[in-house]
Structures are given as structure tokens and as C-alpha cells.
Scaffold this motif. Structure first.
Motif, PDB file in Angstrom:
ATOM      1  N   LEU A 159       0.824  -1.206   0.000  1.00 38.54           N
ATOM      2  CA  LEU A 159       0.000   0.000   0.000  1.00 38.54           C
ATOM      3  C   LEU A 159       0.861   1.260   0.000  1.00 38.54           C
ATOM      4  O   LEU A 159       0.557   2.237  -0.694  1.00 38.54           O
ATOM      5  N   SER A 160       1.957   1.241   0.761  1.00 38.00           N
ATOM      6  CA  SER A 160       2.810   2.432   0.856  1.00 38.00           C
ATOM      7  C   SER A 160       3.503   2.740  -0.460  1.00 38.00           C
ATOM      8  O   SER A 160       3.876   3.882  -0.712  1.00 38.00           O
ATOM      9  N   LYS A 161       3.704   1.748  -1.323  1.00 37.96           N
ATOM     10  CA  LYS A 161       4.342   1.985  -2.621  1.00 37.96           C
ATOM     11  C   LYS A 161       3.488   2.856  -3.528  1.00 37.96           C
ATOM     12  O   LYS A 161       3.997   3.423  -4.485  1.00 37.96           O
ATOM     13  N   HIS A 162       2.196   2.944  -3.235  1.00 44.17           N
ATOM     14  CA  HIS A 162       1.286   3.697  -4.094  1.00 44.17           C
ATOM     15  C   HIS A 162       0.947   5.081  -3.544  1.00 44.17           C
ATOM     16  O   HIS A 162       0.206   5.831  -4.178  1.00 44.17           O
ATOM     17  N   ILE A 163       1.472   5.431  -2.368  1.00 47.96           N
ATOM     18  CA  ILE A 163       1.132   6.706  -1.740  1.00 47.96           C
ATOM     19  C   ILE A 163       2.346   7.623  -1.788  1.00 47.96           C
ATOM     20  O   ILE A 163       3.402   7.296  -1.220  1.00 47.96           O
ATOM     21  N   PRO A 164       2.254   8.772  -2.460  1.00 47.66           N
ATOM     22  CA  PRO A 164       3.406   9.699  -2.546  1.00 47.66           C
ATOM     23  C   PRO A 164       3.841  10.188  -1.171  1.00 47.66           C
ATOM     24  O   PRO A 164       3.021  10.389  -0.277  1.00 47.66           O
ATOM     25  N   GLY A 165       5.155  10.361  -1.014  1.00 52.50           N
ATOM     26  CA  GLY A 165       5.705  10.864   0.231  1.00 52.50           C
ATOM     27  C   GLY A 165       6.279   9.803   1.139  1.00 52.50           C
ATOM     28  O   GLY A 165       7.004  10.120   2.077  1.00 52.50           O
ATOM     29  N   THR A 166       5.978   8.539   0.888  1.00 50.16           N
ATOM     30  CA  THR A 166       6.488   7.467   1.722  1.00 50.16           C
ATOM     31  C   THR A 166       7.855   7.001   1.210  1.00 50.16           C
ATOM     32  O   THR A 166       8.154   7.120   0.021  1.00 50.16           O
ATOM     33  N   PRO A 167       8.716   6.470   2.102  1.00 47.84           N
ATOM     34  CA  PRO A 167      10.024   5.959   1.641  1.00 47.84           C
ATOM     35  C   PRO A 167       9.867   4.844   0.615  1.00 47.84           C
ATOM     36  O   PRO A 167      10.671   4.732  -0.316  1.00 47.84           O
ATOM     37  N   GLU A 168       8.854   3.994   0.789  1.00 48.53           N
ATOM     38  CA  GLU A 168       8.643   2.904  -0.175  1.00 48.53           C
ATOM     39  C   GLU A 168       8.267   3.448  -1.542  1.00 48.53           C
ATOM     40  O   GLU A 168       8.711   2.924  -2.578  1.00 48.53           O
TER      41      GLU A 168
END
Length: 823
Positions: A328-337
Motif C-alpha cells: 500500500l505504501s508503494k502507491h502513496i506519494p511521500g512514503t520511503p517505499e
């Protein structure tokens, strides 16, 4: 360590310790793939979502979720629309039989109206929300009219509110439903897509209102779990947004849940701020928010119940697999992933681009090899012998074919006849059509048609020589094209290597520079280091508005010079327009030498247009080029020729192609472009600004002079002017220059301009030696004045003199000690 790893991986008693872990991971992977296939690919997730949305109510009587969801599924996943309709009708049936019939009837009415008018629609996506609005409004009013017989103003207003909500929800579902498809999911989510996804998830959870397990509310547990997930993945901003949106949707469905919005929003904020503590930190944020907001409840009983619900949400959150949150984090801008995913994508695109450029480089290299493959001396000799045989065959066909001594000459004395004809051809070629008396007497004794044969050889020799010249020109052209292709291949190969160069990790040096600047009292917003290579430093900074005080040149660059151990200068600077804005500055290594130039030029008879052209070109590779071109003759035509020569040379040099290949390319273009006898000279000096090494390429130009103290050295090379012949070898003269050297370059109008002078070299050397100044512009003016004075003020040819002074690059501001070194 290696022994321990080997021991852990070796079978113990026939059992490998890593095997259960591998099998367990494989099982979880198969389960995840099976769930994705069942829910997403086969579409049963639409059945579940439809069931919950069919139960969702707003203000205890409005059901605006059903038709927008069905319409969006029908447009996006038409094959899964029946599953969505079954879920919607089933969920509405849990409320009442009337709701189920109404849901089915309104969906059927929409489907009928949309299918009938579909052929007139140009954009179905834009038209869909309006169809939903009209269908909901008309369906709700028709239902009220059937059940009650009339429609009051309140019911009309409620129907308008429900239709308006349906319009908005349709837009939201159109944005969020594609995210539930395996084939349509994007690498990143836009902000509006994240909000739409949150609204859809909150709307779905609204369908769980009234459900409970052991007196614990399902919607409270699931809403807090949703906030925990997004706070852990995306931080405080998205976490608090999820809390506000989810609480708002719940408060619309049930007014008693209004305080719950504050709890969710506060939980998302605290959880996001404590996300550095991983899952425990986010869970602690929810627990603290529950305790604080629970004090506003009606007593200890409600607080205990809320804590149990929070505990259940935390338990589900701790059980959530890490792979799900990472995905999920890979698809949200601003996250390290997300940043790592984008970096990986950019690296892949960079590698693909570099590979393509490298392939083009290999293609040009293969083409160059193909063009130069026929230039071997052995092949040239074989072709010459073959053409000589063809030449003698043509001669014998016109003379010996009808001769009665044919068999005697060619069958019995082949070698003798062949050698005689070959010797006659060589004599005719070398002696301007004459044959030596000895050879002529011997040939008359051997051949009965000696005179006719000699005449035919003379005729054929003309065609043979023309063919040889043409072939040589073709060979020279092939060689030039091969050199040009090889030069392009080298440039593209270097470009491919530059593309593959990654920005190195310089976090330590960036922190060091920031700390040094702050200790010195200089405010720096951001530092980005791209290269710390000696002589090729590349640093960019963002600094606050400096009000034009020149901090970058006076403070920051000298401090960087001390930290990095080499002279750093400001390459470019973008100053802020407002006091609240920031300046962007680029710093780079200073070159060891700089070149200061002065120019003096005059047209023939004092005219406005000179046939001479000059140019000073600073190349990106740390080289400085000085060029003078003299077009043949005077006036506009000569000026255009010399100017075009320099422009072509400048563009080719700036592309990175070697100097000799560049000059040959210019010569080829100018010699093939026109049949007019318009030529131009070229005097080129390439100076390396790191070590002051100079290369001089002189094409039909006059000598240059280097003054070092009281010593004057002449630099000369002999080449024909550009455009006369298509192929020539460029003589390169190398010279190591030193600081304070004066380089004097001139056209023939200056060098050969003095009147009543027999030795121009000695005269020019004497005048340069007698100069009392080393200022380039003053030297150029004095040389021009001396030449014109020797002609009694007459300017009989175009005159151009360029004087360059080599100087050490001494920065304007000395380095400032910071006691720190960036190693």
C-alpha cells in the motif's frame, strides 16, 4: 559468522532448518494470490461492497450509495455488474423488503435509460453522474408518489439531497473503483484518488452500523483499524485526513457518532507522529487519543467499552502482514517505499535509455567499420591489377581481335605482349603521351599494328585515369564518413556512460557543509551534492533571500573551497524575487587557468563587412577554443564563407567530436556544397584550461606567435585552405603554454600587411618583442596600428588579430577556514 550460517543451513538429522520457513512463505504467497484472484479478478469484492453499501443509510432514511456504485461498476467492470446488483439488493433486503425492491427498480430504470441514450453520448464518463442524478431524483419521487399519493416540499428537498449525494458519490466511485482492479492499478495514487478511496471505504463501513461482537461496535473497530493502517503507512497528514473523513461519513449516518470524528482525527494525527516507533508507536497514539477523548464520555462504562474497541482494532493492526502495508505504501506519494519504487523505476528507465544509446553507438561503430573495410592496401592493389586487366582487354578487343598474329602474340607470347602494353601505358602516363624511342622500336618489331595499338592505349588511358581518380575520391569519401561515424559512435558511447552514472550518496558531506555554514552564521535551507570529483565538483544549494548582498560569492564559495580543498566558484545563481522566497545556487570547480582575449579587426578600404571572422568558444569539456577564418576575397560573400566555417566548426566541437574529425567534416561539407571556387582558411587553437596545454590546427592560415617574457615563438603548420580538396591530413602542433603567455593569432591581412618588408616573420617577432604592455586588447590594437601605419594608412586587405593571455584563475575572494574537511 560463516561457520554459523553454514551450520544453520546444513541439514540436522535429515531436516533443513530453513525449509519450514521457505515452505511457510510459499504457503502465504499462494494464499495471497488465491485471495487476489477470488476477490479482485473474479469480482466477488463487488458483491461484498455492494452488500454493505446496500445497507448504508444517511440520516436514517437516505440510500444514496446504491445507484452510484452500480453505475460505476457497470461502466468500469461491466461483466461484474450483476454481482454488484445482487450484493446491493441483498444488503437493502436486510433493511426492508421495500428497500430491496426500490434498489432493484431504480437500478433497472437507470440501466434502461442509459442503454437507450447510449448511442447519442459522446463521453459516457462525463454523462454518467448526470444520469445517476436524474434517475435517483425521478425514482425517489415516483416511489413517494406511489406510496403516499403526493409529494411534499420536505420530501422533494430530501429527494434533491439524495440525488445530489448520488452525483458526488458517482464521481468518487469512478475514481476509486479502478484501484480495485489488478490490471488497472497505477504505480502511484493522486491526492484526490486517496481521498476518494477513503470516502469509499468509510461508506462501505457505514453498512456495518448496528453490527456488534460481544457488545463491541464493528464500525468503531474497523474505522480505527483503517486510521491505524493509513497513519502507519503515510504519516500524520494522511492519518488525520482519514480520521476526519471517516468520522464525518459516520456522523452523517448516525448523529450520535459525531464525537467519534474527533477521536479518529486525533488518533490519526498522534499515530502518524509516532510512526517512527513502527506499529507499537502508531498503536500507542490510538490508545492515548482514546484515553483523552474518552474523558468526554458519559462515564467509566463507555470508556471501558471504547478501550476494548481500541484494543480490538490494535490487535487486528498488529496481525496485519507487513507485505500488505508495504504494497500500500508503494502507491502513496511521500512514503520511503514510494520514493524507492520511483527511484527503481527511474533507474530502469535510465538503464533502458542508456542501453538504446549504446546500441546506436554500436550501430555507428559497425557502419564505420563497414565503410573503412575496403581501405586495406592489399585490396587496393588487387583492385588496381584487376582494373589493369580490364584496361588491356579493352585495348586488345579494338586492335588484336582482327589481327592475323593474334594467336602468335597472346597464345604463344602472352607475358611478353602483356608486359609491352603495360610498359607503353606507363610511358604514356609519365611522359605526357610520349613513348620512349627504345620501347617504340621494340614494340614495332613485336606488333604489326604498333601505331594503332599505341593510339588506342592513349585513348583508353584517359578513361582509365578518370576512373582511378573517381575511385580514389570514393575511397577518400568512405574514409571520411568512417571517421565521422566513429566520432559519433564515441560521443554516443560517452553519453551512455554519463546516463548510467548515478548520483552518489553524499549525506555525510551534506551534513558537514550544513553544520559548517550554520556555525559560521550562514543560513542554508538545503544542500544537494551531485559530484565531489576533483576538478568536477557539482553542488546545488537553496538559501533564503539574501537581498543582493552576494553571500554566495563572498561567503559560501570561499567556505566550500576550504572544506573541499580546491577553489569553488558560483556557476549559476537564481535570485529570489520576494523576501519570502528562496535563491537557488549552483557551485562548481574553478578551472586552473582562464583566458583573457582582445580583438582588433578592420575591413578592406575601411568597409563595413570583413571577409574575416573570429570566434571564442568555451566548450563544456574544460577547453577554450579560439578560431579565425579568412574567406577568399573580400566583402559579403567572403564573410558568409568564413562565418559559416566557424559556425559549423563550433556546433561540431560542442557535440564532443574530436578536433581533427570536426575540421575534416567541415572541409567535406564546404567542398561538396558548391562548385564555385570559394575557399576559406582556418586557424584554430584549443586550450585545456586545467593544464594550459594547447593544440594548434592551421588550415591554410598564417603563423601564430607566443610571447613568453622577452622570447617570441612561432607556431606554423602547412595545410591547404578548407574546401579545396575533399581529403587531407590535418597537422596538429602541440604547445605547452604557461601563465602570463600571450598568444597572437592573425589573418593574412595582418601578417602580410606591412609594406616594403621582405621577411614577415622577423618583422612580426620584432614588433611583438618591442611591446611594452601585456594587456590583450592593447596588444591587438598596437599590432593593427603598426600594420596600417606601414601602409601609410591604407587598408588593402581584411585584417583581424586576436590576442589571448593565459592567466592563473585566482578567485576574487580567498577561502575562509572552517576547520572541517569533506573526506
Amino acid at each position: 559468522m560463516e561457520k554459523l550460517e553454514r551450520t544453520m543451513t546444513e541439514p540436522i538429522g535429515g531436516v533443513n532448518l530453513n525449509k519450514p520457513k521457505m515452505e511457510l512463505g510459499k504457503v502465504f504467497g499462494n494464499i495471497q494470490t488465491g485471495l487476489e484472484t477470488f476477490f479482485l479478478k473474479k469480482g466477488y469484492v463487488f458483491l461484498i461492497i455492494g452488500f454493505l453499501l446496500g445497507r448504508a443509510l444517511i440520516l436514517a432514511q437516505l440510500t444514496p450509495f446504491t445507484l452510484p456504485f452500480f453505475a460505476a461498476v457497470y461502466l468500469i467492470r461491466k461483466d461484474k455488474a450483476p454481482l454488484a446488483l445482487i450484493g446491493l439488493v441483498g444488503g437493502a433486503a436486510t433493511l426492508s423488503f421495500t428497500h430491496a425492491i426500490t434498489t432493484f427498480a431504480i437500478s433497472f430504470l437507470f440501466l434502461f435509460a442509459f442503454r437507450v441514450s447510449k448511442k447519442w453520448l459522446q463521453n459516457e464518463v462525463k454523462a454518467l453522474p448526470f444520469f445517476v442524478f436524474a434517475t435517483l431524483l425521478s425514482g425517489t419521487l415516483l416511489k413517494t408518489l406511489i406510496l403516499k399519493g403526493n409529494v411534499s416540499l420536505y420530501e422533494l428537498m430530501m429527494a434533491g439531497v439524495e440525488a445530489s449525494l448520488g452525483f458526488i458519490l458517482c464521481l468518487i466511485f469512478l475514481q476509486s473503483l479502478p484501484l480495485l482492479s489488478l490490471n488497472s492499478r497505477r504505480q502511484s495514487l493522486k491526492t484526490e484518488e486517496i481521498v476518494c478511496l477513503i470516502i469509499m471505504l468509510a461508506s462501505v463501513m457505514t453498512g456495518t452500523i448496528g453490527w456488534s461482537i460481544y457488545d463491541l461496535s464493528i464500525e468503531h473497530i474497523m474505522s480505527r483499524y483503517l486510521v491505524l493502517i493509513f497513519a502507519f503507512v503515510a504519516g500524520a497528514t494522511v492519518g488525520s485526513t482519514v480520521g476526519v473523513v471517516t468520522g464525518l461519513i459516520f456522523s452523517l449516518a448516525n448523529i450520535s457518532s459525531l464525537y467519534h470524528m474527533s477521536l479518529l482525527a486525533f488518533s490519526g494525527l498522534l499515530g502518524g507522529l509516532l510512526k517512527e516507533g513502527r506499529k507499537v508507536g502508531v498503536a500507542l497514539g490510538l490508545l492515548i487519543a482514546t484515553l483523552l477523548m474518552g474523558m468526554y464520555g458519559d462515564g467509566g462504562a463507555n470508556l471501558i467499552k471504547t478501550l476494548y474497541e481500541t484494543g480490538a482494532a490494535i490487535f487486528l493492526f498488529l496481525l496485519t502482514p507487513q507485505g500488505l502495508t508495504v504494497k500500500l505504501s508503494k502507491h502513496i506519494p511521500g512514503t520511503p517505499e514510494y520514493a524507492a519504487e520511483q527511484q527503481q523505476y527511474m533507474r530502469k528507465m535510465r538503464d533502458v535509455t542508456a542501453q538504446r544509446v549504446s546500441q546506436f553507438s554500436n550501430v555507428f561503430q559497425a557502419l564505420s567499420k563497414s565503410f573503412s573495410s575496403n581501405n586495406e592496401p592489399s585490396e587496393w592493389e588487387e583492385d588496381t591489377d584487376r582494373e589493369l586487366d580490364y584496361f588491356l582487354s579493352n585495348v586488345t578487343e579494338k586492335t588484336c581481335q582482327t589481327c592475323f598474329k593474334k594467336d602468335h602474340c597472346w597464345s604463344r607470347n602472352f607475358n611478353t605482349t602483356y608486359d609491352y602494353m603495360k610498359e607503353i601505358m606507363n610511358d604514356l602516363d609519365q611522359n605526357e603521351g610520349a613513348v620512349s624511342p627504345r620501347l617504340e622500336r621494340e614494340w614495332e618489331k613485336h606488333c604489326t599494328r604498333s601505331k594503332k595499338t599505341t593510339e588506342v592505349i592513349q585513348q583508353e588511358l584517359t578513361f582509365f585515369k578518370a576512373n582511378q581518380r573517381l575511385k580514389k575520391q570514393v575511397q577518400e569519401s568512405r574514409k571520411l564518413v568512417a571517421d565521422q561515424l566513429l566520432g559519433v559512435s564515441a560521443v554516443m558511447g560517452n553519453f551512455a556512460k554519463e546516463i548510467q552514472r548515478e548520483r552518489e550518496n553524499h549525506h555525510k558531506q551534506e551534513e558537514l557543509i550544513l553544520q559548517a555554514m550554520q556555525e559560521f552564521g550562514v543560513q542554508i535551507e538545503q544542500v544537494e551534492i551531485y559530484s565531489l570529483e576533483q576538478g568536477n565538483v557539482d553542488i546545488e544549494m537553496t538559501i533564503p533571500y539574501c537581498n543582493g548582498h552576494g553571500e554566495c560569492e563572498k561567503l559560501i564559495a570561499p567556505m566550500l573551497s576550504d572544506i573541499l580543498g580546491e577553489t569553488i566558484l558560483v556557476n549559476s545563481e537564481e535570485c529570489a524575487a520576494f523576501a519570502s522566497d528562496f535563491c537557488h545556487v549552483s557551485f562548481g570547480s574553478a578551472k586552473a587557468f582562464v583566458v583573457e582575449t582582445g580583438v582588433a579587426h578592420a575591413a578592406k578600404d575601411g568597409g563595413l563587412v570583413s571577409g574575416d571572422s573570429y570566434s571564442m568558444i568555451e566548450l563544456g569539456s574544460g577547453k577554450y577554443a579560439i578560431a579565425i577564418s579568412d574567406g577568399m576575397g573580400n566583402g559579403e560573400r567572403a564573410h558568409s564563407e568564413s562565418q559559416e566555417t566557424l559556425q559549423l566548426l563550433q556546433k561540431i566541437l560542442q557535440s564532443g567530436i574530436e578536433e581533427q574529425v570536426a575540421i575534416k567534416s567541415v572541409n567535406s561539407v564546404l567542398s561538396l556544397r558548391t562548385t564555385d571556387e570559394i575557399f576559406s582558411t582556418l586557424d584554430l587553437a584549443m586550450i585545456d584550461l586545467q593544464n594550459a596545454d594547447a593544440k594548434f590546427l592551421k588550415i591554410g592560415s598564417t603563423p601564430s606567435f607566443v610571447k613568453r617574457g622577452t622570447q617570441v615563438m612561432k607556431i606554423q603548420a602547412s595545410n591547404l585552405p578548407i574546401g579545396i580538396i575533399e581529403d587531407f591530413d590535418v597537422d596538429v602542433v602541440s604547445k605547452q603554454l604557461k601563465a602570463e603567455d600571450l598568444l597572437v593569432m592573425m589573418s593574412d591581412g595582418i601578417f602580410e600587411g606591412p609594406k616594403h618588408v621582405e621577411n614577415f616573420d622577423l618583422w612580426m617577432k620584432r614588433k611583438i618583442t618591442e611591446l611594452k604592455t601585456d594587456d590583450p586588447q592593447e596588444v591587438a590594437d598596437l599590432i593593427m596600428e603598426e600594420v596600417i601605419r606601414s601602409r601609410s594608412g591604407n587598408i588593402e586587405d581584411d585584417m583581424t588579430v586576436v590576442v589571448s593571455k593565459i592567466k592563473h584563475n585566482i578567485p576574487k575572494w580567498s577561502s575562509i577556514s572552517t576547520q572541517k574537511k569533506a573526506n
